[in-house]
Design a protein around this motif. Structure first.
Motif, mmCIF file in Angstrom:
data_model
loop_
_atom_site.group_PDB
_atom_site.id
_atom_site.type_symbol
_atom_site.label_atom_id
_atom_site.label_comp_id
_atom_site.label_asym_id
_atom_site.label_seq_id
_atom_site.Cartn_x
_atom_site.Cartn_y
_atom_site.Cartn_z
ATOM 1 N N ASN A 100 -114.375 38.495 -68.565
ATOM 2 C CA ASN A 100 -114.421 39.934 -68.773
ATOM 3 C C ASN A 100 -112.991 40.427 -68.985
ATOM 4 O OD1 ASN A 100 -115.665 42.394 -69.008
ATOM 5 N ND2 ASN A 100 -115.902 42.745 -66.813
ATOM 6 N N VAL B 228 -117.533 45.100 -63.760
ATOM 7 C CA VAL B 228 -116.102 44.966 -63.489
ATOM 8 C C VAL B 228 -115.764 43.568 -62.987
ATOM 9 C CG1 VAL B 228 -114.147 46.009 -62.259
ATOM 10 C CG2 VAL B 228 -116.043 47.435 -62.947
ATOM 11 N N ARG C 99 -115.212 39.391 -63.011
ATOM 12 C CA ARG C 99 -114.362 38.541 -63.847
ATOM 13 C C ARG C 99 -115.158 37.880 -64.961
ATOM 14 N NH1 ARG C 99 -109.527 38.309 -61.405
ATOM 15 N NH2 ARG C 99 -109.432 38.823 -59.179
ATOM 16 N N ARG D 36 -112.467 45.840 -67.452
ATOM 17 C CA ARG D 36 -112.503 45.952 -65.998
ATOM 18 C C ARG D 36 -111.806 47.226 -65.533
ATOM 19 N NH1 ARG D 36 -109.991 40.465 -64.099
ATOM 20 N NH2 ARG D 36 -110.427 41.380 -62.057
ATOM 21 N N GLY E 22 -113.245 42.960 -58.371
ATOM 22 C CA GLY E 22 -114.387 42.580 -59.203
ATOM 23 C C GLY E 22 -115.724 42.754 -58.522
#
Length: 237
Positions: free
Chosen positions: A93, A157, A159, A98, A152
């Protein structure tokens, strides 16, 4: 208890190879709003007293920052092409997604929470402390949300984008619930007099709207709130 609402089939979704210019431009104001709302107490003074010099300066900075990020394709939905093509793919991500979705969670949750606390306090005590609540409570709550995002631990949001098919419904459901509640509350604030009983009514309407929209989200009745079952390609913004 399992999910009993509507779902979307990944195989039935048309994969978009590129984002049209109008699609990209239409997403830019959303991120302007998200980052403009970040300094909560400053925004509270805007609603209380109107635009001042500080608000215009902050708006200019947000326009410049999001504009540059948008031109570089570093805002969700403003990319030249969708980043996510397969929602169950274990794909990194990007940092910009994020960061953006962390601040989007803050915009959705913090303001709703501050308003809810203000209504509860006013309904119980008969006095309004909304300005004090924003002044002392916004920063700690915002800090918690930003920390959760950095770790995370918020939907969209993480990883990895592997859970996008279900996580996006939590995000959009929250946005639908908060936005609809605030829109309904605007005429309620304007129409009802400033009395203790009207405050109780406002609290009931506020909580009632959140509950109704939450149920609708849980059943997948709102746009982008249906889980997408594993299978073929998909796209997300």
């Amino acid at each position: 208890m399992g999910y009993v609402g509507k779902v979307e089939l990944a195989a039935a979704r048309k994969m978009r190879e590129r984002n049209k210019v109008m699609y990209r431009v239409a997403h830019w104001p959303l991120w302007i709003a998200v980052f403009f709302l970040a300094p909560g107490p400053l925004i509270f003074t805007l609603f209380a007293h109107g635009f001042k010099t500080g608000h215009w300066i902050w708006l200019g900075l947000v326009l410049a920052g999001t504009g540059v990020a948008g031109l570089r394709g570093s805002l969700p939905g403003v990319e030249p092409q969708p980043y996510i093509l397969r929602f169950d793919e274990d794909k990194p991500n990007p940092l910009y997604r994020r960061v953006c979705y962390t601040f989007a969670w803050n915009a959705a949750v913090s303001f709703a929470a501050m308003n809810l606390i203000g209504l509860v306090v006013a309904a119980v005590t008969g006095r309004w402390f909304l300005q004090q609540i924003f002044h002392y409570g916004y920063a700690p709550l915002c800090g918690v949300i930003l920390l959760l995002g950095a770790l995370g631990l918020l939907p969209r949001v993480g990883r990895s984008t592997r859970g996008e098919g279900t996580e996006r419904r939590y995000f959009y459901g929250t946005v639908w619930a908060v936005t609809a509640t605030q829109v309904v509350m605007l005429p309620v604030w304007k129409i009802l007099p400033n009395t203790h009983w009207s405050t109780v009514v406002k609290l009931v309407v506020f909580v009632g709207m959140l509950v109704v929209m939450g149920v609708a989200t849980g059943r997948g009745m709102l746009p982008r709130t249906r889980p997408i079952l594993p299978g073929e390609s998909m796209e997300a913004d």
